[in-house]
Design a protein around this motif. Structure first.
Motif, mmCIF file in Angstrom:
data_model
loop_
_atom_site.group_PDB
_atom_site.id
_atom_site.type_symbol
_atom_site.label_atom_id
_atom_site.label_comp_id
_atom_site.label_asym_id
_atom_site.label_seq_id
_atom_site.Cartn_x
_atom_site.Cartn_y
_atom_site.Cartn_z
ATOM 1 N N ASP A 1 8.138 -1.378 -8.944
ATOM 2 C CA ASP A 1 8.748 -2.058 -7.790
ATOM 3 C C ASP A 1 8.918 -1.115 -6.580
ATOM 4 O O ASP A 1 8.112 -1.078 -5.562
ATOM 5 N N LYS B 1 8.847 -0.226 1.653
ATOM 6 C CA LYS B 1 10.147 -0.537 2.394
ATOM 7 C C LYS B 1 10.813 0.766 2.062
ATOM 8 O O LYS B 1 11.160 1.140 0.818
ATOM 9 N N LYS C 1 2.280 -6.517 -7.069
ATOM 10 C CA LYS C 1 2.872 -6.209 -5.644
ATOM 11 C C LYS C 1 1.987 -5.540 -4.745
ATOM 12 O O LYS C 1 2.150 -6.053 -3.478
ATOM 13 N N GLU D 1 6.630 -8.589 5.694
ATOM 14 C CA GLU D 1 7.358 -9.941 5.357
ATOM 15 C C GLU D 1 7.738 -10.910 6.597
ATOM 16 O O GLU D 1 8.560 -11.024 6.773
ATOM 17 N N ARG E 1 5.772 -12.203 1.256
ATOM 18 C CA ARG E 1 6.407 -11.019 0.544
ATOM 19 C C ARG E 1 7.636 -11.312 -0.148
ATOM 20 O O ARG E 1 8.225 -10.654 -1.178
ATOM 21 N N LEU F 1 8.618 -11.939 -3.994
ATOM 22 C CA LEU F 1 8.919 -10.637 -4.736
ATOM 23 C C LEU F 1 10.620 -10.617 -5.158
ATOM 24 O O LEU F 1 10.724 -9.985 -5.940
ATOM 25 N N ASN F 2 11.433 -11.627 -4.450
ATOM 26 C CA ASN F 2 12.606 -11.327 -4.396
ATOM 27 C C ASN F 2 13.253 -12.622 -5.373
ATOM 28 O O ASN F 2 14.435 -13.087 -5.252
HETATM 29 N N1 GLY Z 1 11.298 -5.354 -3.412
HETATM 30 C C1 GLY Z 1 10.797 -6.194 -2.626
HETATM 31 C C2 GLY Z 1 9.852 -5.831 -1.759
HETATM 32 O O1 GLY Z 1 9.377 -4.633 -1.724
HETATM 33 O O2 GLY Z 1 9.480 -6.573 -0.913
#
Ligand code: GLY
Ligand code: NAD
Length: 372
Positions: A140, A146, A230, A240, A245, A248-249
């Motif tokens: 991840d 990020k 991912k 995002e 995106r 992913l949460n």
């Molecule tokens: N862990 C969520 C992201 O990278 O957007």
């Protein structure tokens, strides 16, 4: 060696996955386009350092004819701070770091997020390279750019989107993870499976025992698949902005408030993120059930898989409890950050989820109440 690409035009990069491949770091840096690398700074934490991983990476870089320095900082979330960042900016300056240097992060998500933040800010941005050593970081946090540090009351509040120039994953490093850190990675893997990949979910069901004993081949395939999911999402919504995106949460809106509230209550105990995510996934599935989006069989099947992976399915399994009302209040407070809307990633079927807003806070409370 299995490899995949995060496709972001001029910011594209490869993710290389292998077993015992830390010594490929030098070859990777030598092959970088966009100017030669004459200097590299390896950043790691004291635990990771004690296993020799950062030394192997630094030696491989030196063998490639690149001038390299190695810095070790304290392990733990508290290093994702402005104080540590300020010390590291000074350290880089003294070490002769310039815009042709590369910062190499060898460690878990803390080192990756912090090193990425330093790289995004020092000299208005230098390159950085991820060598993740926890399961959570491999599936991840090392992918997607990020990066950031925490404010005292707000995790990941100061940061940037700054993509690495590459990710080098050595699954052999997973052998030294303790059971809790390993479980944290499995929490994120289960998240991908439930919300984005039914085939991965079925694979985890059938191979749970092998996953539990860290079977090398299965782990490598699972890490590859998670990175692939991912990479595909990041390539479509890097910053995002479209909501893609955010998928992913799954489980994370619950997990974040659980982490905050347990820390507030118990002070010196921090709920491990990946375990909080597992409990958060159960609450999200329960919320989806209450909204008529999935059936009881869905919820029960998810709980069974988490249990088989030795993951908690309730805060009580972690010896913690919280007040559901406080949790929802905290979610609402965080709404400011989310453009004033409280939204949840909720499943519609195994491997498929959507971002859903406008949910009655009482229903959210009920989804948590069953857990306390
Ligand atoms: N862990 C969520 C992201 O990278 O957007
Ligand atoms: P971590 O970096 O603190 O690592 C956990 C512990 O494992 C540390 O004590 C570390 O020293 C140790 N460790 C690391 N590799 C090891 C190894 N191979 N063997 C033995 N011990 C090892 O935590 P983490 O769980 O990797 O990451 C959590 C962080 O990641 C959080 O700060 C979270 O906010 C962040 N995160 C970021 C993203 C993102 O997209 N950037 C996504 C998820 C999580």
């Amino acid at each position: 060696m299995p490899s995949l690409t995060v496709s972001l035009s001029e910011r594209s990069y490869s993710i290389d996955i292998g077993h015992g491949n830390l010594d490929r770091a030098g070859a990777f840096l030598s092959s970088l386009g966009g100017g030669t690398v004459s200097h590299a700074v390896v950043l790691t934490d004291e635990h990771v350092s004690s296993y020799g991983y950062a030394r192997i990476v630094a030696d491989a870089i030196a063998d490639a004819g690149i001038d390299v320095s190695l810095f070790v900082i304290a392990a733990g979330e508290s290093s994702k701070s402005i104080e540590t960042a300020a010390t590291l900016w000074e350290t880089l300056l003294e070490d002769g770091t310039d815009r042709k240097s590369v910062l190499v992060a060898v460690g878990g998500g803390v080192i990756g997020d912090l090193a990425g933040f330093i790289a995004a800010t020092f000299a208005r941005g230098i390159r950085f390279f991820q060598v993740p050593t926890t399961l959570l970081a491999q599936v991840d946090s090392s992918v997607g750019g990020k990066v950031g540090i925490n404010l005292p009351g707000a995790k990941n509040m100061v940061g940037a989107f700054h993509q690495p120039v590459g990710v080098l994953i050595d699954t052999a490093t997973l052998e030294t993870l303790d059971a809790t850190q390993y479980a944290c990675g499995l929490g994120e893997i289960a998240k991908y499976a439930v919300s984005l990949d039914a085939a991965l979910f079925e694979r985890l069901e059938s191979d749970a025992a092998d996953v539990g004993r860290r079977d090398r081949d299965i782990l490598s395939e699972i890490v590859f698949r998670c990175c692939e999911i991912k990479a595909g999402i990041v390539a479509n919504d890097e910053r995002e902005t479209t909501g893609f995106r955010a998928l992913l949460n799954y489980g994370h809106t619950f997990a974040h408030v659980f982490e905050t509230l347990v820390f507030e209550t118990l002070g010196d105990y921090r709920l491990p993120h990946g375990q909080a995510v597992a409990v958060g996934c159960v609450c999200a599935a329960r919320l989806a059930l209450k909204l008529g989006r999935v059936d009881t069989a869905f919820l029960e099947r998810q709980i069974r898989l988490l249990q088989r992976l030795d993951l908690p399915t309730s805060l009580l399994d972690l010896g913690a409890s919280i007040e559901p009302k406080r949790a929802v209040d905290l979610m609402n407070r965080d709404k400011k950050v989310e453009n004033g809307r409280l939204r949840f990633v909720l499943p519609i079927e195994l491997g498929r989820c959507e971002l859903v807003g406008g949910i009655d806070p009482r229903t959210v409370m009920e989804a948590i109440e069953c857990d306390t």
